[in-house]
Write a protein that holds these residues in place. Structure first.
Motif, PDB file in Angstrom:
ATOM      1  N   ILE A   1     -17.023 -19.344 -41.286  1.00 30.12           N
ATOM      2  CA  ILE A   1     -17.464 -20.348 -42.258  1.00 30.12           C
ATOM      3  C   ILE A   1     -17.811 -19.726 -43.606  1.00 30.12           C
ATOM      4  CG2 ILE A   1     -18.268 -21.944 -40.494  1.00 30.12           C
ATOM      5  CD1 ILE A   1     -21.114 -20.918 -41.032  1.00 30.12           C
ATOM      6  N   GLY A   2     -17.608 -18.444 -43.722  1.00 26.02           N
ATOM      7  CA  GLY A   2     -17.869 -17.755 -44.985  1.00 26.02           C
ATOM      8  C   GLY A   2     -17.271 -16.365 -44.944  1.00 26.02           C
ATOM      9  N   GLU A   3     -17.014 -15.795 -46.110  1.00 27.90           N
ATOM     10  CA  GLU A   3     -16.398 -14.476 -46.184  1.00 27.90           C
ATOM     11  C   GLU A   3     -17.360 -13.347 -45.854  1.00 27.90           C
ATOM     12  OE1 GLU A   3     -14.684 -14.119 -50.027  1.00 27.90           O
ATOM     13  OE2 GLU A   3     -13.064 -15.559 -49.642  1.00 27.90           O
ATOM     14  N   GLU A   4     -18.654 -13.564 -46.039  1.00 30.53           N
ATOM     15  CA  GLU A   4     -19.636 -12.518 -45.793  1.00 30.53           C
ATOM     16  C   GLU A   4     -19.717 -12.193 -44.300  1.00 30.53           C
ATOM     17  OE1 GLU A   4     -20.635 -15.016 -49.324  1.00 30.53           O
ATOM     18  OE2 GLU A   4     -20.248 -15.411 -47.197  1.00 30.53           O
TER      19      GLU A   4
ATOM     20  N   ASP B   1      -2.231 -11.534 -42.768  1.00 26.17           N
ATOM     21  CA  ASP B   1      -1.078 -11.635 -41.867  1.00 26.17           C
ATOM     22  C   ASP B   1      -1.451 -12.136 -40.477  1.00 26.17           C
ATOM     23  OD1 ASP B   1       0.763 -10.350 -43.789  1.00 26.17           O
ATOM     24  OD2 ASP B   1      -0.488  -8.589 -43.417  1.00 26.17           O
ATOM     25  N   VAL B   2      -2.707 -11.918 -40.078  1.00 28.60           N
ATOM     26  CA  VAL B   2      -3.190 -12.322 -38.755  1.00 28.60           C
ATOM     27  C   VAL B   2      -4.560 -12.961 -38.917  1.00 28.60           C
ATOM     28  CG1 VAL B   2      -4.016 -11.502 -36.512  1.00 28.60           C
ATOM     29  CG2 VAL B   2      -1.905 -10.570 -37.483  1.00 28.60           C
ATOM     30  N   ILE B   3      -4.764 -14.102 -38.281  1.00 29.92           N
ATOM     31  CA  ILE B   3      -6.065 -14.755 -38.266  1.00 29.92           C
ATOM     32  C   ILE B   3      -6.513 -14.879 -36.815  1.00 29.92           C
ATOM     33  CG2 ILE B   3      -7.336 -16.881 -38.739  1.00 29.92           C
ATOM     34  CD1 ILE B   3      -5.551 -17.303 -41.157  1.00 29.92           C
ATOM     35  N   VAL B   4      -7.719 -14.413 -36.536  1.00 28.35           N
ATOM     36  CA  VAL B   4      -8.251 -14.391 -35.172  1.00 28.35           C
ATOM     37  C   VAL B   4      -9.342 -15.449 -35.014  1.00 28.35           C
ATOM     38  CG1 VAL B   4      -9.432 -12.984 -33.445  1.00 28.35           C
ATOM     39  CG2 VAL B   4      -7.741 -11.932 -34.952  1.00 28.35           C
ATOM     40  N   CYS B   5      -9.286 -16.167 -33.899  1.00 27.65           N
ATOM     41  CA  CYS B   5     -10.319 -17.158 -33.588  1.00 27.65           C
ATOM     42  C   CYS B   5     -10.260 -17.463 -32.094  1.00 27.65           C
ATOM     43  CB  CYS B   5     -10.111 -18.443 -34.393  1.00 27.65           C
ATOM     44  SG  CYS B   5      -8.489 -19.203 -34.145  1.00 27.65           S
ATOM     45  N   ASP B   6     -11.248 -18.179 -31.594  1.00 31.00           N
ATOM     46  CA  ASP B   6     -11.174 -18.582 -30.189  1.00 31.00           C
ATOM     47  C   ASP B   6     -10.209 -19.762 -30.056  1.00 31.00           C
ATOM     48  OD1 ASP B   6     -12.643 -21.246 -30.195  1.00 31.00           O
ATOM     49  OD2 ASP B   6     -14.244 -19.977 -30.965  1.00 31.00           O
ATOM     50  N   GLY B   7      -9.824 -20.067 -28.813  1.00 37.07           N
ATOM     51  CA  GLY B   7      -8.805 -21.077 -28.585  1.00 37.07           C
ATOM     52  C   GLY B   7      -9.214 -22.485 -28.960  1.00 37.07           C
ATOM     53  N   PHE B   8     -10.514 -22.787 -28.930  1.00 38.93           N
ATOM     54  CA  PHE B   8     -10.986 -24.109 -29.320  1.00 38.93           C
ATOM     55  C   PHE B   8     -10.752 -24.328 -30.814  1.00 38.93           C
ATOM     56  CE2 PHE B   8     -14.072 -27.166 -30.810  1.00 38.93           C
ATOM     57  CZ  PHE B   8     -14.032 -28.165 -29.851  1.00 38.93           C
ATOM     58  N   VAL B   9     -11.235 -23.385 -31.616  1.00 35.94           N
ATOM     59  CA  VAL B   9     -11.075 -23.485 -33.069  1.00 35.94           C
ATOM     60  C   VAL B   9      -9.593 -23.427 -33.444  1.00 35.94           C
ATOM     61  CG1 VAL B   9     -11.543 -22.328 -35.261  1.00 35.94           C
ATOM     62  CG2 VAL B   9     -13.348 -22.530 -33.550  1.00 35.94           C
ATOM     63  N   GLY B  10      -8.850 -22.517 -32.800  1.00 35.07           N
ATOM     64  CA  GLY B  10      -7.434 -22.361 -33.120  1.00 35.07           C
ATOM     65  C   GLY B  10      -6.621 -23.600 -32.816  1.00 35.07           C
TER      66      GLY B  10
ATOM     67  N   GLY C   1     -11.906  -8.460 -42.984  1.00 30.95           N
ATOM     68  CA  GLY C   1     -13.156  -9.201 -42.928  1.00 30.95           C
ATOM     69  C   GLY C   1     -12.958 -10.664 -42.568  1.00 30.95           C
ATOM     70  N   ASN C   2     -13.997 -11.448 -42.813  1.00 30.19           N
ATOM     71  CA  ASN C   2     -13.938 -12.875 -42.501  1.00 30.19           C
ATOM     72  C   ASN C   2     -13.034 -13.615 -43.483  1.00 30.19           C
ATOM     73  OD1 ASN C   2     -15.782 -12.399 -40.487  1.00 30.19           O
ATOM     74  ND2 ASN C   2     -17.507 -13.365 -41.523  1.00 30.19           N
ATOM     75  N   VAL C   3     -12.384 -14.665 -42.996  1.00 33.04           N
ATOM     76  CA  VAL C   3     -11.619 -15.560 -43.860  1.00 33.04           C
ATOM     77  C   VAL C   3     -12.057 -16.990 -43.548  1.00 33.04           C
ATOM     78  CG1 VAL C   3      -9.626 -14.040 -44.091  1.00 33.04           C
ATOM     79  CG2 VAL C   3      -9.690 -15.695 -42.222  1.00 33.04           C
ATOM     80  N   GLU C   4     -12.014 -17.829 -44.570  1.00 33.25           N
ATOM     81  CA  GLU C   4     -12.394 -19.231 -44.407  1.00 33.25           C
ATOM     82  C   GLU C   4     -11.159 -20.083 -44.137  1.00 33.25           C
ATOM     83  OE1 GLU C   4     -15.815 -20.594 -46.993  1.00 33.25           O
ATOM     84  OE2 GLU C   4     -15.005 -18.966 -48.217  1.00 33.25           O
ATOM     85  N   GLY C   5     -11.403 -21.303 -43.663  1.00 29.94           N
ATOM     86  CA  GLY C   5     -10.300 -22.189 -43.321  1.00 29.94           C
ATOM     87  C   GLY C   5      -9.363 -22.457 -44.477  1.00 29.94           C
TER      88      GLY C   5
ATOM     89  N   GLY D   1     -21.268 -17.060 -39.825  1.00 34.74           N
ATOM     90  CA  GLY D   1     -20.609 -17.429 -38.582  1.00 34.74           C
ATOM     91  C   GLY D   1     -21.563 -17.514 -37.413  1.00 34.74           C
ATOM     92  N   ASN D   2     -21.032 -17.950 -36.273  1.00 34.39           N
ATOM     93  CA  ASN D   2     -21.853 -18.005 -35.071  1.00 34.39           C
ATOM     94  C   ASN D   2     -21.973 -16.615 -34.452  1.00 34.39           C
ATOM     95  OD1 ASN D   2     -19.368 -17.601 -33.827  1.00 34.39           O
ATOM     96  ND2 ASN D   2     -19.170 -19.716 -33.127  1.00 34.39           N
ATOM     97  N   LEU D   3     -22.686 -16.521 -33.335  1.00 31.08           N
ATOM     98  CA  LEU D   3     -22.936 -15.222 -32.712  1.00 31.08           C
ATOM     99  C   LEU D   3     -21.634 -14.535 -32.299  1.00 31.08           C
ATOM    100  CD1 LEU D   3     -25.367 -13.464 -31.994  1.00 31.08           C
ATOM    101  CD2 LEU D   3     -25.353 -14.500 -29.715  1.00 31.08           C
ATOM    102  N   LEU D   4     -20.680 -15.314 -31.780  1.00 34.57           N
ATOM    103  CA  LEU D   4     -19.391 -14.753 -31.375  1.00 34.57           C
ATOM    104  C   LEU D   4     -18.679 -14.098 -32.552  1.00 34.57           C
ATOM    105  CD1 LEU D   4     -16.997 -14.403 -29.396  1.00 34.57           C
ATOM    106  CD2 LEU D   4     -16.264 -16.712 -30.057  1.00 34.57           C
TER     107      LEU D   4
END
Length: 384
Positions: A186-189, A226-235, A213-217, A193-196
């Motif tokens: 939810i932010g670049e810093e 080139d690659v964005i990582v997230c859990d399957g729910f968000v993805g 680092g972090n990327v926003e939606g 984000g959440n604990l995960l």
């Protein structure tokens, strides 16, 4: 590998029925250097083949394996593969396990596809959670997002594994030697984000991956990663939102064009550009989504995949076989200190640091300056 990639197609999967599945297979053997085995209702497959009228050369690269059961979209994945051993999706992975095919493609129940892959192929070494990757178009080139639906509840280790696997896939399919990896938040810093997300961020910082680092939606479609990582729910939410938005935008544009004569004239002058845009955002052009982390190759497709989408999914599967994607994943996992063996220790260290910080912060408002600093130092030490 030597020879043509051998692809098993679950003909009974998908919403459009065997006819579109078979038509996609015929397109694939006509345009791609592959051999396709069709699994499903033999009578319907043969009827569809007659309707498609493949050339003799294409027909020689199409095989039929009859199956008697079908896994429905609404069935429990693990229960279905346990009870329906003679279903098309289970038999496809059994053929893969026996070395008779090199990859499996299905537009059916994605959970059952993953479950069958796990049961009959197993996981790659050091991978605890295989996942689904998906390629999105962006302003500058494709981006790979993982996971997009296989794992809705994840731990930091799982997200780290997704990053490794997606980076290996991007190296081969996006032709990027050192893919830039971002963690969706939810932010670049780093503290956002959440604990995960926060704990996963620390894992990536310790690795030799090209982690930015972090990327926003809003950055998903900019093309700066080139690659964005997230859990399957968000993805999965991102995937479905993107598909729906693309379809809605094209429909709204069509409505506006119909309202004005001048807009119609403009469309006639620009229809090639509009057609190119439609292809660029059409999921069918990208084929299927690879199942990464299995000891083999699996590709899942949209439930309403057309013959074009099936053809392109078979192409993706063939390319994964030729380019030995799993070897690339193993190489990245084995490369200089990718936390493969230490990631669980790192998780424990970060958890202990969080506990220390929590205990310190419970000392009260009057001591917050010193105790907050102690907690932060504990976290910093664990992250090293």
């Amino acid at each position: 590998m030597t020879g043509k990639p051998r692809i098993a197609l679950d003909v009974m999967g998908g919403d459009r029925g065997p006819e579109d599945m078979v038509a996609g297979a015929v397109l694939a053997v006509d345009q791609e250097d592959v051999i396709v085995t069709l699994l499903g209702d033999e009578a319907r497959i043969k009827a569809a083949l007659i309707a498609c009228r493949p050339s003799a050369a294409c027909a020689d690269r199409l095989n039929v394996v009859p199956t008697t059961q079908v896994v429905g979209m609404d069935e429990s994945p693990f229960e279905a593969i346990r009870r329906k051993k003679y279903s098309s999706i289970v038999q496809a992975f059994i053929l893969h396990q026996e070395g008779k095919v090199d990859a499996v493609v299905s537009a059916g129940n994605s959970g059952a596809t993953m479950a069958a892959g796990l049961k009959y192929l197993g996981r790659l070494e050091h991978i605890t959670r295989p996942g689904i990757a998906n390629v999105f178009p962006t302003l500058k080139g494709p981006v790979v997002m993982m996971d997009v639906g296989a794992n809705v509840d994840c731990r930091p280790r799982h997200l780290f594994e997704f990053g490794v696997m997606a980076a290996a896939f991007a190296r081969v399919f996006c032709d990027v030697e050192r893919p830039r990896i971002g963690l969706l938040s939810i932010g670049e810093e780093g503290g956002k984000g959440n604990l995960l997300v926060k704990k996963s961020h620390q894992f990536f910082l310790q690795s030799s991956l090209n982690y930015i680092g972090n990327v926003e939606g809003r950055e998903i479609f900019q093309g700066d990663v080139d690659v964005i990582v997230c859990d399957g729910f968000v993805g999965n939410v991102c995937l479905k939102l993107s598909e729906g938005l693309a379809e809605a935008m094209i429909a709204m544009l069509g409505d506006e064009i119909k309202k004005r004569f001048t807009a119609k004239i403009g469309y006639l002058l620009s229809r090639e550009a509009f057609a190119a845009l439609r292809r660029r955002v059409d999921y069918a052009e990208y084929g299927g989504a690879p199942l990464l982390g299995l000891r083999g190759i699996g590709v899942v497709c949209h439930g309403r995949s057309s013959d074009l989408a099936i053809k392109n999914a078979i192409r993706v599967a063939g390319d994964m076989v030729r380019n030995r994607v799993n070897d690339h994943i193993a190489t990245l996992l084995a490369a200089d200190g990718f936390l493969v063996n230490n990631v669980d220790d790192a998780a424990s260290a970060i958890n202990n640091a969080d506990s220390a910080a929590s205990s310190a912060n419970s000392g009260g408002v009057n001591h917050i300056g010193g105790t907050q600093k102690a907690g932060n130092e504990a976290k910093s030490e664990a992250a090293r």
